[in-house]
Design a protein around this motif. Sequence first.
Motif, mmCIF file in Angstrom:
data_model
loop_
_atom_site.group_PDB
_atom_site.id
_atom_site.type_symbol
_atom_site.label_atom_id
_atom_site.label_comp_id
_atom_site.label_asym_id
_atom_site.label_seq_id
_atom_site.Cartn_x
_atom_site.Cartn_y
_atom_site.Cartn_z
ATOM 1 N N THR A 243 7.775 5.341 -1.004
ATOM 2 C CA THR A 243 7.307 4.686 0.218
ATOM 3 C C THR A 243 7.161 5.753 1.296
ATOM 4 N N GLU A 258 6.462 -3.588 -1.188
ATOM 5 C CA GLU A 258 6.549 -2.565 -0.145
ATOM 6 C C GLU A 258 6.589 -1.157 -0.732
ATOM 7 N N GLU A 260 5.056 1.964 -3.259
ATOM 8 C CA GLU A 260 3.758 2.503 -3.650
ATOM 9 C C GLU A 260 3.465 2.200 -5.126
#
Length: 628
Positions: A243, A258, A260
């Motif tokens: 992230t 939330e 990647e």
Amino acid sequence: MASEYTCMTAPTYLIENRRDGKFVVNEEAADLLTGIRQPVVVVAIAGLYRTGKSYLMNRLAGKRKGFCLGATVQALTKGIWMWCLPHPHRPDCTLVLLDTEGLGDVRKGNTENDSWIFALAILLSSTLVYNSMVAIDQNALEKLQYVVELTKKIRAKVSSGRSQEDDNSAEFVRFFPAFIWAVRDFTLQLEINGQPVSEDGYLEDALKLQQGDSEQINKCNMPRLCIRKFFPSRKCFTFDRPTNKRNLPRLEELEEEELEVDFLEPMTRFCEHIWKTSQPKTVPGGHTVTGRMLANLVKSYVDAINSGEVPCLENAVLALAEIENSAAMREAISSYEERMGQRLKMPTGTVEELLRVHAECEREANAVFMARAFGENIKSFQEELAQKLKQKQKEFCERNEQESRDRCFAALTGLAQELENGIQRGIYSVPGGYKHFLKKMHEIEEEYHSVPDKGIQADKALEEFLKSKETVAKSILQMDKALTDKEKEIEAQRTEAQAAKLQQKLLEQEQARLAQMLDDQKRSHEEQLQLLNKKMEEEKKKMQEETERMLQHKLKEHEQLVKEGFEQKAREMESEIQRLKEESSNSFMSHLAHLIEKLGPHLIALGGQAMQHKMYSDIAKIPKDSKK
């Protein structure tokens, strides 16, 4: 077999790393392991501190939280932490995750301690994940100096005619775990010379040796060479940053959406690969490790390190075999007692009935023992087990006889009560009284024979009862004035003949019992021999499979060295391969000779001298090339 432990809801420390450099095993964690009777798939992670190792382990546990994650530059995991969980794909196995203390912590300043942490991760795991950042480059390989130091930290055998390092390099493949390199925050393109390459191809390219023979090049090549030589199974996974930098401190709180996609996709493949391909932990000889065996290994290795010794795998396996075989023997005896108690209805009517139940329970007890026992000392424990089962059989025989005697004498006492009352009142001490006495004795015998379930002491109890009445019978006979002296003499002779006949019957029964016990002993010896032969074949097969895997790995590495142009190292590998073949052949022949020597007394006891000589003869005829 189902695991007996309570599933851990959170990790606990297994090995504490104290400030003085000593390691301490957490007894509660060891007890948890001891409760796991299933094989264990042990996945350990190692790598530099603050590189996100704990997060990977939490994902392998199928959880967001568990092993401690840190959001600062300070390392949180100390020592080795453990989390035991049901295996997501193998109901017959338990997944054991080991999160190790981060290597290279500047606050610790003790590289020796780091080396031991790395060595323990190797010794305890069946799959080792090495976690690093950004790329597999020279810097990353230099930080993996711990793998180079393994030859100084781990000893495969007690002694050898070669140097320790040579010995280890040949034997490490036998017990080293599968190796997975996890590269975090990887943003490079997977290309080499403009051509796309897989993650595994990227790892293998990074492990190629550099040409040259300078001290610097040899130093650069050493970790590459060690990884190639020691780890027969290698895999690589690359992960993008999970992230953005702002969210990293609360990583374990983030929902899947939330994170990647370029992080989640390899993470899913990583977890599935480990769940599906990681094998149960084994020790040399191909013996599968259970939770309780792993607990003993942990204690053995930690004790060796704390005492200043180099942990020796051969010693650890011998000690483990001693513990397991002792426990297997106790478990077998307990199984025998439990099954005999359930199946044997005492008193039995015949010896055959008891021996039949004994044989069934003995076979099952031996199966329990053989399923758990392993190693070179199986035979001595098998002999001890045979003696203990023989003693248990004797105890059951004695109990069976005693229950039969008690039942028989209780029946005779009840049936003879009227006779005893008559004797006390003197009703038989009159002319013609002896005839009435005989009639009553005959009635007692007839009623006694009709009493059911008296057991194997029925005739013996009757003989003792009759013998106990001989004095009274003689007295009544002599006092009976209705009989002449000649009639009394004839009656005395008849009584003696009847007693002798019953005595002969009892003698024949005892001879038959002894013959049956001898036959049962022969059966037991033959079955023990068959079990040991079967176990020998299993052990031999495991040894051959293990050696074949070692040889295939070394042949593959030899081929790669030739391909890369390292002729000298290839020649060194050739001598190592040849030495391994010779050792395998010598080890196999030594194993057979040792086993036959152990079996000799049993073969001879069964009239098997010819069988023993034939086994030696057959071995001598095995072609040398096939003995490997």
